[in-house]
Design an enzyme around this catalytic site. Sequence first.
Site, PDB file in Angstrom:
ATOM      1  CG  HIS A 155     -33.377  22.287 -19.124  1.00  0.00           C
ATOM      2  ND1 HIS A 155     -33.472  21.092 -18.438  1.00  0.00           N
ATOM      3  CD2 HIS A 155     -32.066  22.470 -19.386  1.00  0.00           C
ATOM      4  CE1 HIS A 155     -32.263  20.578 -18.297  1.00  0.00           C
ATOM      5  NE2 HIS A 155     -31.390  21.399 -18.867  1.00  0.00           N
ATOM      6  CG  ASP A 199     -29.067  12.244 -23.194  1.00  0.00           C
ATOM      7  OD1 ASP A 199     -28.016  12.768 -23.599  1.00  0.00           O
ATOM      8  OD2 ASP A 199     -29.524  12.437 -22.054  1.00  0.00           O
ATOM      9  NE  ARG A 250     -21.604  14.464 -23.663  1.00  0.00           N
ATOM     10  CZ  ARG A 250     -22.576  15.315 -23.328  1.00  0.00           C
ATOM     11  NH1 ARG A 250     -23.846  14.947 -23.398  1.00  0.00           N
ATOM     12  NH2 ARG A 250     -22.288  16.535 -22.944  1.00  0.00           N
ATOM     13  CB  SER A 305     -27.266  15.785 -23.942  1.00  0.00           C
ATOM     14  OG  SER A 305     -27.650  15.345 -22.683  1.00  0.00           O
ATOM     15  CE  LYS A 325     -31.406  15.017 -21.254  1.00  0.00           C
ATOM     16  NZ  LYS A 325     -30.282  14.851 -20.395  1.00  0.00           N
TER      17      LYS A 325
END
Length: 439
Positions: free
Chosen positions: A87, A166, A173, A188, A192
């Site tokens: 990621h 999320d 947010r 967050s 995921k």
Amino acid sequence: MSAATLFPQHVIARKRDGHALGRDEIAAFVRGATDGSWTDYQLSAMLMAIFLRGMNAAETAHYTDAMMHSGVVADLARVKQPKSDKHSTGGVGDKVSLHLAPMVAACGIAVPMISGRGLGHTGGTLDKLEAIPGFRVDLPLDRYAGQIGKIGLCLIGQTAELAPADKKLYALRDVTATVECIPLICGSILAKKLAEGIDTLVLDVKFGRGAFMKDKAGAKALARALVSVATAMGKPTRAVLTAMHEPLGCAVGNALEVAESIDCLRGRGPADTMAVTFALGEQMLLLAKVAKTKAAARQRLEAVVTSGAALEKFRAMIAAQGGDARVIDDPSRLPRAKFQVPLPAPRAGFVRDVDAMGVALAALRLGAGRARAEDKIDPAVGASGLVKIGERVEKSVPLCVIHANDEKALAEAKAMLTRAIVIGSAKRTPPKLVDEIIG
Ligand code: URA
């Protein structure tokens, strides 16, 4: 006390007053975001209390766990290979996922990758993949699992079943000035990623002008928190800190980046893009225990590029997801812009700067990204052939080629790119790209 009997105002008050919250209190908050039992103003107040008071390591782990279990966790038990994902916190021209996933899959690791769309100045992997005609990113989880079992990789978008808390909390947010908060970011991102069904995770945490985290110290703190929370949750994780001052590679824009990723899979990728790709791939192979040393991991990754095995994985993935795999041999099948205009160097000299943010905003102006979530993007536009910091250029040679579908946007992007690319007399050494491995 069970989560159901905790009143939102009491939990908010405890965080407001600086107390560490227990697992039940955090579960009540996340459940309130998922089932609507907390109002938006209560959720927002809680987010601000967390932003101001912070969360310790145990709270962050409870929060991440609750966020992950707010929806379905993909079951990939039938996939026998080690399962690893990468990621990135996002950068300009960061197309690494597109070619890294097939490279790693060709080394025998299954890659379940659930990605996001771009918002603001960084592009999203899904937007890039959707530049391939017909490519579908909206596969249901059972097809995702089946494809991973069959060909070793699948790249899709977040489904409504995955980490729904999320979706709600991120939207709040975004409009309550509570995005830049390490525990909230950890929850967050990891919710995921850990819901994808992975065994191990490698993170590319970027810092610099074109990154979400502008300074290295902040990026390092985020990397450390992500690594320690994910590892504590039973998923061995490492982070690679990488610089994002100039765009990664020479192309920015969705179809242009797909073409550059195909170049990477053919062994013709830009040096900086391949340096980041290998750094991340090495860590994926090491963590998955597919290689024992960094050198051995590097050798395997290079071998699957040289043999064409990685390119074939990419071809198989495109075909499996309904895309036109002929783009691999004929990138002219990718969307093409009406205008392709070189930006000439105003003088001879050395490239002193290519401001990632300036290039990203020019690409955004051309239509390559979205300023708001509902904006539609143009897959064909952007910039290709971008020069790199430290390069020698002669007067009038192209500093890049601008791809545009609109003359007004072209003129504005040209002015923006002229400001972003600085030519000077003295040579500048490019900033160190792969900075540190955390974990
Ligand atoms: N990306 C995410 O998915 N979540 C954050 O909080 C920040 C960046």
